[in-house]
Design an enzyme around this catalytic site. Structure first.
Site, PDB file in Angstrom:
ATOM      1  N   HIS A 162      -4.570  -4.222  -2.259  1.00 40.14           N
ATOM      2  CA  HIS A 162      -5.038  -3.830  -0.922  1.00 40.14           C
ATOM      3  C   HIS A 162      -5.200  -2.319  -0.771  1.00 40.14           C
ATOM      4  CE1 HIS A 162      -3.165  -7.858   0.492  1.00 40.14           C
ATOM      5  NE2 HIS A 162      -4.411  -8.016   0.080  1.00 40.14           N
ATOM      6  N   VAL A 208       0.837  -1.214   0.000  1.00 40.03           N
ATOM      7  CA  VAL A 208       0.000   0.000   0.000  1.00 40.03           C
ATOM      8  C   VAL A 208       0.866   1.257   0.000  1.00 40.03           C
ATOM      9  CG1 VAL A 208      -1.962  -1.135   1.139  1.00 40.03           C
ATOM     10  CG2 VAL A 208      -0.173  -0.087   2.545  1.00 40.03           C
ATOM     11  N   CYS A 253     -15.434  13.458   7.691  1.00 43.18           N
ATOM     12  CA  CYS A 253     -15.534  13.769   6.269  1.00 43.18           C
ATOM     13  C   CYS A 253     -16.044  15.200   6.090  1.00 43.18           C
ATOM     14  CB  CYS A 253     -16.484  12.778   5.590  1.00 43.18           C
ATOM     15  SG  CYS A 253     -16.879  13.156   3.872  1.00 43.18           S
TER      16      CYS A 253
END
Length: 283
Positions: free
Chosen positions: A127, A111, A186
């Site tokens: 991944h 990653v 978020c």
């Protein structure tokens, strides 16, 4: 018959590998062992055996606010280490194999984005990537850098000392430091933010899996680099290749779960071996 080179890539074994790769249409499947020479530890290789790190699970992350606070505190500090990592000779060799037209695709279990940093393109990140963040509420994906800036603003003066760095990019820090860390939501919907990676206990997106099956089933050869194949998410593609008559080559330090399927097997350092492979192919 499997050919094994113990501890170093012998001339004969390297020639066998070069012969396999020279046919082209090779699919690379890389694991954490390819990035250890860039200073990124792994869970199961030589660096992994020296640690007792427990990876974050999807269930823990989604089920506990405290777990999310601990994860982001550690990841925020560990990000500095990951961001400083640079591609090593192994990554550069894979990119060169692609430039020479010998690869049909690259699948990585890592990653860290180091394949791309070395110049490779079209990499399937099995991944996911630590460079992105996804909202579990609205699904929006945003750059990790944006989140890091927001976390710095929300946690002025946060300077916990890392006791160790884990393979998934987080740092081991005292519990009290993590407990005081402020997590931000978020910006679009206020939902929970998660790194855009597949945690332990989480499934790889089905479309991504199908793409990997299609690549490996049609490959001229499958070249596994730096993976113990202990996790099914990577091992299944070795089995798939073997079922379709695709020859498998493995370069890794130590035994792997896929050794029985390997036509060529080298127990050797990744960077030096792949650099030598390029030289062998250039003859």
């Amino acid at each position: 018959m499997t050919q094994v080179a113990e501890n170093a890539a012998g001339t004969g074994e390297l020639a066998l590998l070069a012969d396999l790769v020279s046919g082209g249409d090779v699919v690379v499947l890389s694991g954490a062992g390819l990035s250890t020479e860039s200073g990124i530890p792994d869970y199961r290789g030589e660096t992994g055996r020296r640690r007792r790190a427990e990876p974050m699970t999807y269930q823990a992350f989604t089920g506990s606010e405290a777990a999310r606070r601990r994860y982001w505190a550690r990841a925020h500090l560990g990000r500095r280490h990951m961001a400083a990592a640079r591609p090593n000779a192994g990554h550069r060799a894979v990119a060169e194999l692609q430039r020479r037209g010998l690869l049909a695709g690259i699948i990585t279990q890592n990653v860290d984005g180091l394949h791309q940093a070395a110049g490779a393109d079209g990499v399937i990140e099995l991944h996911g990537s630590l460079d992105r963040v996804v909202c579990l509420g609205c699904g929006q994906r945003t750059p990790r850098g944006r989140l890091e800036a927001r976390l710095r603003d929300a946690n002025p003066g946060f300077e916990a000392r890392a006791e160790a760095i884990n393979p998934d990019g987080d740092a081991v820090i005292p519990d009290e430091a993590a407990a005081a860390f402020r997590v931000v939501p978020c910006e679009r919907c206020g939902g929970v933010l998660k790194p855009d990676v597949v945690f332990f206990g989480e499934n790889v997106p089905p479309a991504r899996v199908r793409d990997c099956y299609a690549l490996t089933g049609a490959a001229g050869a499958l070249l596994v680099l730096g993976s113990s194949l202990a996790v099914l998410s990577g091992y299944r593609f070795v089995r798939h290749a073997a079922r379709h008559g695709v020859p498998v080559a493995i370069v890794n330090r130590g035994a792997t779960r896929g050794d029985e399927h390997a036509a060529v097997r080298l127990d050797a350092p990744l960077g030096a071996t792949l650099t030598a492979l390029l030289g062998e192919l250039g003859r």
